[in-house]
Design an enzyme around this catalytic site. Structure first.
Site, PDB file in Angstrom:
ATOM      1  CE  LYS A  27      -3.999   2.408   2.094  1.00  0.00           C
ATOM      2  NZ  LYS A  27      -4.865   2.588   3.309  1.00  0.00           N
ATOM      3  CG  ASN A  81      -0.925   5.411  -0.192  1.00  0.00           C
ATOM      4  OD1 ASN A  81      -1.970   5.492  -1.053  1.00  0.00           O
ATOM      5  ND2 ASN A  81      -1.019   5.043   0.996  1.00  0.00           N
ATOM      6  CG  ASN A 118      -6.417   8.559  -8.175  1.00  0.00           C
ATOM      7  OD1 ASN A 118      -5.884   9.655  -7.707  1.00  0.00           O
ATOM      8  ND2 ASN A 118      -6.664   7.711  -7.316  1.00  0.00           N
ATOM      9  CG  ASN A 131      -1.605   9.673  -1.956  1.00  0.00           C
ATOM     10  OD1 ASN A 131      -2.364  10.440  -1.890  1.00  0.00           O
ATOM     11  ND2 ASN A 131      -1.554   8.573  -1.476  1.00  0.00           N
ATOM     12  CB  SER A 170      -5.830  11.221   0.518  1.00  0.00           C
ATOM     13  OG  SER A 170      -4.619  10.507   0.508  1.00  0.00           O
TER      14      SER A 170
END
Length: 303
Positions: free
Chosen positions: A182, A186, A200, A190, A252
C-alpha cells in the site's frame, strides 16, 4: 460490541455509519479537539447515491472506559496525539485498530498495554461537507496484528463485527507485506496526482511511466532491508491497476493540497526518504517529490 471511532474524516464516518447499522453494536465517535461544534446527527450517502441521516453519539469518559474496540481513523500525523489523549481513558483490555495512510513508526509511540492491529482499506469515501460522508467505491479491508497478543475469542468477535459492517475483510498474518504494498502505491499515486493536479487515472499516460519506474525501484531497494521482496513489474502492475480502478478519484494528497491542508507526505515518500537515509541508500526521486509537496504546502500557508 461497544465500539468507539476516533476521527470525523471520510473513513472514520464511513465506519461509524456502517457499524451503527447493526443494532447489536453500541457505536460512539471522538471528534478532533479542533471541532468547535458537533452536530446531533451525521449524513451518509451510500454507494447507490441514497442519502440518510442518523444520530451522532459522542464518546464521553464513561463510554470510552467501556469500549471494547477503538477504531483510530485519523491522519498519520495525528496518531500519536490521539492515542496520548485517550491513553488513560480507555481500558487496557480494549483492542485498538489503527487505520491511516502511510507508515507510522509505532516504536516511537508510548507503550500501550492494549493489543493493537492495523487496518488497510481500499474502500473509497469522501466528505461532502462536515459530518456528511459519501461511500464512493467498494473495496477490501486487510486487518493484521502489530503489537500485543491476539486473544482468539476477542479477535474472532472483532473480525466478524467489522466484516459484517464493511465487507470484505481478511485477517492477514502477513500485514507488513501488505503495508509495504500500500505504501508503494501511495508513494506513486498521491504525490504525482497532487503535483500535476490530475485524477488518478491520468497516471496511466505513457509520460508518467519513467518516473513511476524510478520511484518503485527506489522503494524496492529500501523494502529489501525490511525483509520485503518485490519485483518491479509486479509492483508497477499493482500501481497501474489501482490507478485504473480509481480512475476518476481525487487522491487524498491532491485533495489536501487543493483544500490547503497539511498532507501525509512525511509518512509516505518521506518515510522512504528517512528510512533510506538511515540505511545510507540514495532515493533521489522520492526525496524530490517529498520536497515538491512540502513546497506546495508552504505556498498554501503563505496565501
Amino acid at each position: 460490541m461497544n465500539i468507539t471511532v476516533i476521527g470525523q474524516g471520510a473513513i472514520g464516518l464511513l465506519w461509524y455509519h456502517r457499524l451503527t447499522e447493526n443494532s447489536k453494536n453500541h457505536v460512539s465517535l471522538v471528534c478532533s479537539s479542533r471541532i468547535t461544534s458537533v452536530p446531533k446527527e451525521i449524513k451518509f450517502t451510500n454507494i447507490n447515491n441514497i442519502t440518510s441521516s442518523k444520530a451522532l453519539i459522542s464518546a464521553n469518559n464513561q463510554i470510552l472506559a467501556h469500549a471494547e474496540l477503538i477504531l483510530c481513523c485519523v491522519k498519520s500525523y495525528h496518531v500519536a496525539e490521539a492515542i496520548m489523549s485517550l491513553k488513560k481513558r480507555i481500558s487496557s483490555n480494549a483492542i485498538i485498530i489503527f487505520c491511516h495512510n502511510g507508515m507510522v513508526n509505532f516504536k516511537q509511540l508510548p507503550n500501550l498495554p492494549q493489543t493493537c492491529y492495523t487496518l488497510l482499506t481500499t474502500h473509497g469515501s469522501k466528505v461532502i461537507q462536515p459530518f456528511h460522508v459519501q461511500h464512493t467505491g467498494l473495496g477490501h479491508n486487510d486487518l493484521g496484528l502489530i503489537t500485543g497478543t491476539a486473544q482468539q475469542e476477542k479477535q474472532a468477535k472483532m473480525v466478524a463485527t467489522l466484516a459484517t459492517a464493511l465487507p470484505s475483510l481478511t485477517l492477514s498474518h502477513h500485514i507488513k507485506e501488505k503495508q509495504w504494498l500500500k505504501l508503494a502505491i501511495n508513494c506513486v499515486i498521491n504525490p504525482l496526482t497532487a503535483i500535476n493536479d490530475v485524477e488518478n487515472g491520468q497516471l496511466l499516460q505513457q509520460k508518467y511511466h519513467k518516473i513511476i519506474d524510478k520511484l518503485l525501484t527506489e522503494i524496492i531497494s529500501v523494502a529489501k532491508y525490511e525483509g520485503m521482496q518485490f519485483s518491479l513489474d509486479e509492483l508497477k502492475a499493482q500501481v497501474l491497476s489501482v490507478a485504473t480502478m480509481t480512475g476518476k478519484n481525487c487522491s487524498s494528497m491532491r485533495s489536501d493540497i487543493l483544500k490547503k491542508r497539511k498532507t501525509e507526505i512525511d509518512y509516505i515518500n518521506g518515510y522512504i526518504t528517512n528510512t533510506a537515509k538511515s540505511l545510507h541508500i540514495k532515493v533521489p526521486e522520492n526525496e524530490k517529490l517529498t520536497l515538491q509537496i512540502k513546497a506546495l504546502e508552504l505556498a498554501n500557508c503563505q496565501h
